[in-house]
Design a protein around this motif. Sequence first.
Motif, PDB file in Angstrom:
ATOM      1  N   UNK A 143       0.830  -1.203   0.000  1.00 49.51           N
ATOM      2  CA  UNK A 143       0.000   0.000   0.000  1.00 49.51           C
ATOM      3  C   UNK A 143       0.863   1.253   0.000  1.00 49.51           C
ATOM      4  N   UNK A 144       0.765   2.021  -1.074  1.00 49.33           N
ATOM      5  CA  UNK A 144       1.586   3.219  -1.208  1.00 49.33           C
ATOM      6  C   UNK A 144       1.045   4.309  -0.283  1.00 49.33           C
TER       7      UNK A 144
ATOM      8  N   UNK B 187       5.213   0.262  -6.682  1.00 44.99           N
ATOM      9  CA  UNK B 187       6.438   1.074  -6.634  1.00 44.99           C
ATOM     10  C   UNK B 187       7.418   0.567  -5.585  1.00 44.99           C
ATOM     11  N   UNK B 188       6.950   0.427  -4.345  1.00 45.46           N
ATOM     12  CA  UNK B 188       7.860   0.018  -3.272  1.00 45.46           C
ATOM     13  C   UNK B 188       8.275  -1.446  -3.394  1.00 45.46           C
ATOM     14  N   UNK B 189       7.506  -2.222  -4.144  1.00 44.56           N
ATOM     15  CA  UNK B 189       7.937  -3.599  -4.444  1.00 44.56           C
ATOM     16  C   UNK B 189       9.179  -3.565  -5.317  1.00 44.56           C
ATOM     17  N   UNK B 190       9.139  -2.804  -6.390  1.00 44.54           N
ATOM     18  CA  UNK B 190      10.270  -2.727  -7.316  1.00 44.54           C
ATOM     19  C   UNK B 190      11.502  -2.138  -6.637  1.00 44.54           C
TER      20      UNK B 190
ATOM     21  N   UNK C 280      11.523  -0.918  -1.002  1.00 43.46           N
ATOM     22  CA  UNK C 280      11.442   0.062   0.081  1.00 43.46           C
ATOM     23  C   UNK C 280      10.187  -0.107   0.930  1.00 43.46           C
ATOM     24  N   UNK C 281       9.568  -1.279   0.887  1.00 45.62           N
ATOM     25  CA  UNK C 281       8.409  -1.552   1.744  1.00 45.62           C
ATOM     26  C   UNK C 281       8.886  -1.504   3.195  1.00 45.62           C
ATOM     27  N   UNK C 282       8.274  -0.677   4.047  1.00 42.16           N
ATOM     28  CA  UNK C 282       8.788  -0.503   5.413  1.00 42.16           C
ATOM     29  C   UNK C 282       8.876  -1.803   6.220  1.00 42.16           C
TER      30      UNK C 282
END
Length: 566
Positions: free
Chosen positions: A460-461, A482-485, A488-490
């Motif tokens: 979830x962005x 985006x954060x998958x690529x 940067x997923x927290x």
Amino acid sequence: MVAFSFLFVALSLVSFSFGAPTVSDATTLQTSSGNPLSVLCGLPLIGQLLGKLCPPKQSLKSSLTVKTAIGTAQGVADSGINRFAVRYASAERWAESNVATTWSLPNNGTNPSALPLVCPQQNIDDSAFSEDCLSMLLYVPQSFTPSSSNPVFVWVHGGSFVAGSATDTGLDGSNLAVATQSIVVVPQYRLGALGMLSPNGSTNLGLKDVINALTFINKNIAAFGGDTSRVTIAGQSSGATMIRSLLAVPSASHLFQSAILQSDPMDYGFLSVTTQQTLQSAYNGLINCAASDYSCQTALSVDTILNAQVALLNESLSLDASVGTGEPLRTVNDGTLITSPLDSTAPFPSVNKPILVSTVLNEAALTIYGEFTSPIPQDEFLPICQVNLDNARAATVDNSSFYAPPAAAKDSGDSSGDARVQLQTLGTDYIWRCSSWTFARNWKTNGGSVYVGMYSVGATYPGNEAVPFCTKPGSVCHQDDIEIVFGTVPHPTSAQSALINEMQARYKEFMLTGSPNVPAYPPWYEATSSNVNALNLGGSGEVAVGSCEPSFWGESVPYDYQIFNI
């Protein structure tokens, strides 16, 4: 990130205390700490013995320099990555940008760790943006040397051409650079009226900025260990539209070898010259400056420019229906820079680059469930379609089995009478998924190779959590890839971590070979002119074709770009 070995850290810290060693022929590291105990404190056992004599632990951040063809680059080193910020071009207001000929920090800065100010846009403090915003961030693995020959990954941010920056959440390229062993570059470009609405009628200023960013990379990236023959351009949403625009610019073709388009709303198409002129004329009236009155234009405040932009966007649909509601300001099919619409309205050009095209499971959910916060009665489905499509297309959609009311939708939390279920599927299909699949078939038919995928797992962005549907288990909304690529997923789940590893491995191989296939993962079959073989990213097998068959979207139901012939 890749951790330093104990020996490397120890030796590096000792060397630093005696005055900035040369790490490579072109790179010099210096520490800002003058504490003579810092070397010993960095050693685990001795550090424990010294106890309170040691300063508080901090992440290793050191300044560094790299000699380039246009001057000395200044950056910072942190946890296996060297990060550089640089002004890659400059431009007068509403003029074409010029590639920088000297290396300089963004915004006339002197601190190499400072991030660039973003390009002017609404809803941020004036102190956070600057018209002097043509900057980029480079993330370089510390193992790279000038003699290396490593791929370069250039990410163009999204934001509907009116928002976004190189410093957007999730776009820290450190993890991606290390995982793919590539240099990750994230440039900024002029947005909104300043990048799309030059009063004198010049078009595609923002696109030309990105071309200049690629030109700058081409001239300078070798000093950092980058290979100019292995540059992959990528972007999401309007950033992907920018990538598609670059694919339609023959003069930029030599600047990159492959491309990745994530969640490109291809249904919209490029703007036509006529539509652009309509918008431009209206905008000139709003700022009350003639096309040739440069003094008037330069005297305008940025706030005035942005407020006029908002006013134009609010009335743009009434000025020309072809602009749609999602991205009224877009790149323009001007016939000179962009030479093809790259759609089904004109002969598709001969192509040869490998590309990767992806969408997410619930592209339209952010809009549908964000706009309609309560269930919609089933009898409202057709009227809403008529407003957003037209009577003919809406009737075909309403009568198709693809968008029939669900018999039951208890598993998704919606009642069987909630038309949002169909509207979300419809919007996802025609704005993103099916139009992208049509593009993929065209690309393959005309000589290129293309791999198609759909994310069924996402993260979830930030901002998407405001729409409850986007936080439900199994939902993957626009931007959730985006954060998958970037990795940067927290706090990634096991499924997210697995997909991060998979996508970064596939992207690494794609940058190297033009194919995303790696032995550790299931085969990703290349699309054909009739079957796109869309891989389920995060799931298993291939994605069902559904309404994205060639005889439905694009034929029985034309895309917007076909209706408006743009």
